[in-house]
Scaffold this motif. Structure first.
Motif, short mmCIF file in Angstrom:
data_model
loop_
_atom_site.label_atom_id
_atom_site.label_comp_id
_atom_site.label_asym_id
_atom_site.label_seq_id
_atom_site.Cartn_x
_atom_site.Cartn_y
_atom_site.Cartn_z
N HIS A 76 0.84 -1.20 0.00
CA HIS A 76 0.00 0.00 0.00
C HIS A 76 0.87 1.25 0.00
N ASP A 87 6.77 1.88 5.43
CA ASP A 87 5.59 1.07 5.71
C ASP A 87 4.60 1.18 4.55
N GLY A 88 4.59 0.17 3.69
CA GLY A 88 3.73 0.18 2.52
C GLY A 88 4.49 0.42 1.23
N GLU A 121 -4.95 1.24 3.59
CA GLU A 121 -4.50 0.12 4.44
C GLU A 121 -4.46 0.52 5.89
N GLU A 122 -4.04 1.75 6.17
CA GLU A 122 -3.81 2.13 7.57
C GLU A 122 -5.08 2.53 8.30
N HIS A 186 7.29 -6.21 3.15
CA HIS A 186 7.01 -5.09 4.07
C HIS A 186 8.23 -4.86 4.94
N HIS A 346 -1.88 -6.50 8.20
CA HIS A 346 -1.56 -6.20 6.81
C HIS A 346 -2.69 -6.68 5.91
ZN LIG Z 1 1.92 -1.42 6.08
#
Ligand SMILES: [Zn+2]
Length: 398
Positions: A76, A87-88, A121-122, A186, A346
């Motif tokens: 993401h 992150d992503g 996603e978050e 990730h 995730h």
């Molecule tokens: Zn993530």
């Protein structure tokens, strides 16, 4: 400079807060739109066919996705408030770099290869993590998703409309059928790899995701003057909230879980006014389902004792990634890769719970810090991650 480095440098400024250096890439905002356009451009450059599913997740295909169930990689591009760069995006950029690596080798996949960019996603804006994968798998209904509200009281339906996106969202079986295997790379969000032998621990294979969830806790009080209202006459919503935060910490220790109350909204939020309403959010996770459930029940009891009401916003039970796939990936990587469970959720977990063969690769994070501007991975480890993902895809798609 590798293609990975070029792509990484291109997206680095997007959605970055000048003050904190953290990222604010929230779903259906202008920054999100910029990143989606960037992703579409990279896919077009590579001649990949881009489609969007019913929730607006972007899928780029090398080969006819309806010819056979494909191997899909990706992650993401959105972030938490003041999130890190990795992150992503590390998973998305690595996936595109893998396509380049395979083509440079003259590799001819025997099944379609897909690269995905999952939306929201978050859950930074509407409170439910992995909204993109939850909706297309049916783990969250369209009605529930569309009715979710952000901090300004705007619904997801309104956000979709404003962003010019489709609002007839929902489960998407056509998309799900195309995913034979999903592998999400990730950045690690902890220090497990950093504590191992540096020679063999740049990349790990995921085994499972802890059960985790989010709860909203509301406390009602009565606004009044901070100077003239006697202590015994006050109805201070902050007191119940504070007791609940302390209870969450104690309970987490007792049950072997982790509990966090990192978000709070206070009304009227004035220094000299007694709080009339406090809303806090509990995030609870742990290795064992029923321990987390019992911890949340204990926190609920503490909140209710102090006049609070608790509502569950999301719950995802323990997720085990396909053990055969995890072993296969480990073998493909030479047999020595560490195997790692995680407390972080995730999209891969949502797909696994929907019955899709799913795996994860983690890239070492030297400090373990994540969901923070300090989040980091060494460039060499990122490149090793791309190679590892390429090796896995070569193995799975031939
Ligand atoms: Zn993530």
């Amino acid at each position: 400079m590798t293609e990975f480095d070029r792509m990484w440098a291109e997206i680095l400024p997007v959605g970055r807060d000048g003050g904190t250096g953290g990222y604010r890439r929230f779903a259906w905002t202008r920054d999100d739109h910029t990143l989606r356009e960037w992703f579409a451009g990279e896919c077009a450059q590579r001649g990949l066919d881009l489609t969007e599913d019913r929730m607006g997740n972007q899928w780029a295909w090398w080969g006819d996705p309806d010819a056979a169930p494909g191997v899909v990689i990706g992650s993401h591009l959105d972030s938490v408030p003041d999130g890190g760069a990795y992150d992503g995006p590390l998973g998305v950029v690595s996936a595109l770099a893998v396509i380049d690596a395979l083509r440079a080798d003259g590799f001819a996949p025997t099944v379609p290869l897909g690269v995905v960019n999952f939306v929201d996603e978050e859950g930074a804006r509407f409170g439910v993590a992995c909204a993109g994968s939850r909706v297309i798998t049916g783990a969250m209904t369209a009605d529930r998703a569309l009715g979710l509200k952000d901090a300004d009281g705007r619904t997801m339906a309104e956000a979709l409309e404003t962003a010019g996106r489709r609002t007839d969202i929902g489960r998407d079986d056509e998309t799900l059928r195309r995913i034979g295997t999903f592998v999400e790379l990730h950045v690690e969000q902890g220090r497990a790899l950093a504590d191992l032998d540096p020679a063999t621990s740049a990349v790990a294979v995921g085994t499972d995701i802890w059960p985790h969830g989010r709860w909203r806790i509301d406390f009602a009080g009565e606004a009044n003057h901070a100077g003239t209202t006697r202590l015994e006459d006050r109805h201070d919503a902050m007191l119940g909230y504070a007791q609940t935060v302390l209870a969450a910490r104690t309970v987490a220790q007792q049950r072997g879980c982790v509990a966090t109350m990192g978000k709070v909204v206070v009304d009227p939020n004035g220094v000299n006014a007694i709080p009339s309403r406090v809303t806090g959010w509990l995030d609870a996770r742990g290795p064992v389902d029923h321990d987390v459930r019992r911890a949340v029940a204990d926190v609920t009891e503490a909140a209710e004792q102090h006049g609070g009401t608790v509502a569950e916003e999301s719950w995802t039970g323990a997720t085990t990634f396909d053990p055969a796939l995890a072993q296969r990936m480990r073998d493909l990587l030479g047999g020595g890769a560490p195997m790692l469970g995680t407390g972080a959720g995730h999209d891969a977990g949502i797909l696994a719970n929907a019955g899709i063969s799913t795996g994860m690769l983690y890239v070492r994070n030297p400090t373990g810090v994540s969901h923070s501007p300090e989040e980091f991975a060494e460039a060499a480890d990122c490149h090793t991650g791309v190679e590892a993902l390429a090796t896995v895809v070569r193995g799975l798609a031939s």
